[in-house]
Design a protein around this motif. Sequence first.
Motif, PDB file in Angstrom:
ATOM      1  N   GLY A  74      31.914  40.062  36.574  1.00  0.00           N
ATOM      2  CA  GLY A  74      32.674  40.253  35.342  1.00  0.00           C
ATOM      3  C   GLY A  74      32.214  41.473  34.569  1.00  0.00           C
ATOM      4  N   VAL A  75      30.910  41.681  34.531  1.00  0.00           N
ATOM      5  CA  VAL A  75      30.364  42.857  33.850  1.00  0.00           C
ATOM      6  C   VAL A  75      30.816  44.127  34.565  1.00  0.00           C
ATOM      7  CG1 VAL A  75      28.214  44.094  33.345  1.00  0.00           C
ATOM      8  CG2 VAL A  75      28.408  41.661  32.832  1.00  0.00           C
ATOM      9  N   LEU A  76      30.787  44.130  35.893  1.00  0.00           N
ATOM     10  CA  LEU A  76      31.211  45.305  36.651  1.00  0.00           C
ATOM     11  C   LEU A  76      32.691  45.606  36.445  1.00  0.00           C
ATOM     12  CD1 LEU A  76      29.241  44.866  39.992  1.00  0.00           C
ATOM     13  CD2 LEU A  76      28.780  46.442  38.116  1.00  0.00           C
ATOM     14  N   VAL A  77      33.521  44.576  36.419  1.00  0.00           N
ATOM     15  CA  VAL A  77      34.952  44.787  36.168  1.00  0.00           C
ATOM     16  C   VAL A  77      35.168  45.365  34.782  1.00  0.00           C
ATOM     17  CG1 VAL A  77      37.155  43.586  35.836  1.00  0.00           C
ATOM     18  CG2 VAL A  77      35.741  43.056  37.818  1.00  0.00           C
ATOM     19  N   THR A  78      34.446  44.851  33.798  1.00  0.00           N
ATOM     20  CA  THR A  78      34.572  45.355  32.433  1.00  0.00           C
ATOM     21  C   THR A  78      34.112  46.810  32.332  1.00  0.00           C
ATOM     22  OG1 THR A  78      34.195  43.128  31.592  1.00  0.00           O
ATOM     23  CG2 THR A  78      33.904  44.937  30.040  1.00  0.00           C
ATOM     24  N   LEU A  79      32.995  47.136  32.961  1.00  0.00           N
ATOM     25  CA  LEU A  79      32.520  48.518  32.950  1.00  0.00           C
ATOM     26  C   LEU A  79      33.507  49.454  33.637  1.00  0.00           C
ATOM     27  CD1 LEU A  79      28.721  48.108  33.682  1.00  0.00           C
ATOM     28  CD2 LEU A  79      29.779  48.846  31.549  1.00  0.00           C
TER      29      LEU A  79
ATOM     30  N   THR B  54      46.780  50.970  39.779  1.00  0.00           N
ATOM     31  CA  THR B  54      45.927  50.214  40.694  1.00  0.00           C
ATOM     32  C   THR B  54      45.121  49.168  39.951  1.00  0.00           C
ATOM     33  OG1 THR B  54      45.785  52.133  42.140  1.00  0.00           O
ATOM     34  CG2 THR B  54      44.115  50.431  42.427  1.00  0.00           C
ATOM     35  N   LEU B  55      44.570  49.547  38.807  1.00  0.00           N
ATOM     36  CA  LEU B  55      43.802  48.592  38.018  1.00  0.00           C
ATOM     37  C   LEU B  55      44.669  47.425  37.563  1.00  0.00           C
ATOM     38  CD1 LEU B  55      41.168  47.830  36.501  1.00  0.00           C
ATOM     39  CD2 LEU B  55      42.167  48.986  34.539  1.00  0.00           C
ATOM     40  N   VAL B  56      45.832  47.731  37.045  1.00  0.00           N
ATOM     41  CA  VAL B  56      46.722  46.678  36.554  1.00  0.00           C
ATOM     42  C   VAL B  56      47.168  45.775  37.703  1.00  0.00           C
ATOM     43  CG1 VAL B  56      48.995  46.274  35.544  1.00  0.00           C
ATOM     44  CG2 VAL B  56      47.472  47.963  34.542  1.00  0.00           C
ATOM     45  N   THR B  57      47.381  46.341  38.883  1.00  0.00           N
ATOM     46  CA  THR B  57      47.804  45.554  40.036  1.00  0.00           C
ATOM     47  C   THR B  57      46.674  44.678  40.563  1.00  0.00           C
ATOM     48  OG1 THR B  57      49.361  47.283  40.656  1.00  0.00           O
ATOM     49  CG2 THR B  57      48.780  45.705  42.358  1.00  0.00           C
ATOM     50  N   ALA B  58      45.457  45.202  40.600  1.00  0.00           N
ATOM     51  CA  ALA B  58      44.335  44.477  41.189  1.00  0.00           C
ATOM     52  C   ALA B  58      43.660  43.508  40.228  1.00  0.00           C
ATOM     53  CB  ALA B  58      43.307  45.468  41.708  1.00  0.00           C
ATOM     54  N   LEU B  59      43.809  43.708  38.941  1.00  0.00           N
ATOM     55  CA  LEU B  59      43.065  42.907  37.976  1.00  0.00           C
ATOM     56  C   LEU B  59      43.359  41.409  38.055  1.00  0.00           C
ATOM     57  CD1 LEU B  59      40.921  43.159  35.843  1.00  0.00           C
ATOM     58  CD2 LEU B  59      42.707  43.499  34.143  1.00  0.00           C
ATOM     59  N   PRO B  60      44.604  40.962  38.161  1.00  0.00           N
ATOM     60  CA  PRO B  60      44.824  39.511  38.266  1.00  0.00           C
ATOM     61  C   PRO B  60      44.144  38.886  39.483  1.00  0.00           C
ATOM     62  CG  PRO B  60      46.863  40.611  37.729  1.00  0.00           C
ATOM     63  CD  PRO B  60      45.867  41.677  38.035  1.00  0.00           C
TER      64      PRO B  60
END
Length: 62
Positions: A9-14, A46-52
Amino acid sequence: MPAGTVLAGVLVTLAFFILIGYTVRVMTRDELTAARLARTLIAIGTLVTALPTVLYALYGGS
């Protein structure tokens, strides 16, 4: 919550904040080229597609 989940979660946020910083830096330059704009839009898409999927794997999948 397992330590691996918190770290992920920290890595995704960073990564999200790094992407936002990159976007701001690119968009505020004077010599904004089409290639830079295209890379920025692809990165955001890409971020918006992969985030869920990433969030489901972190918090919903067991």
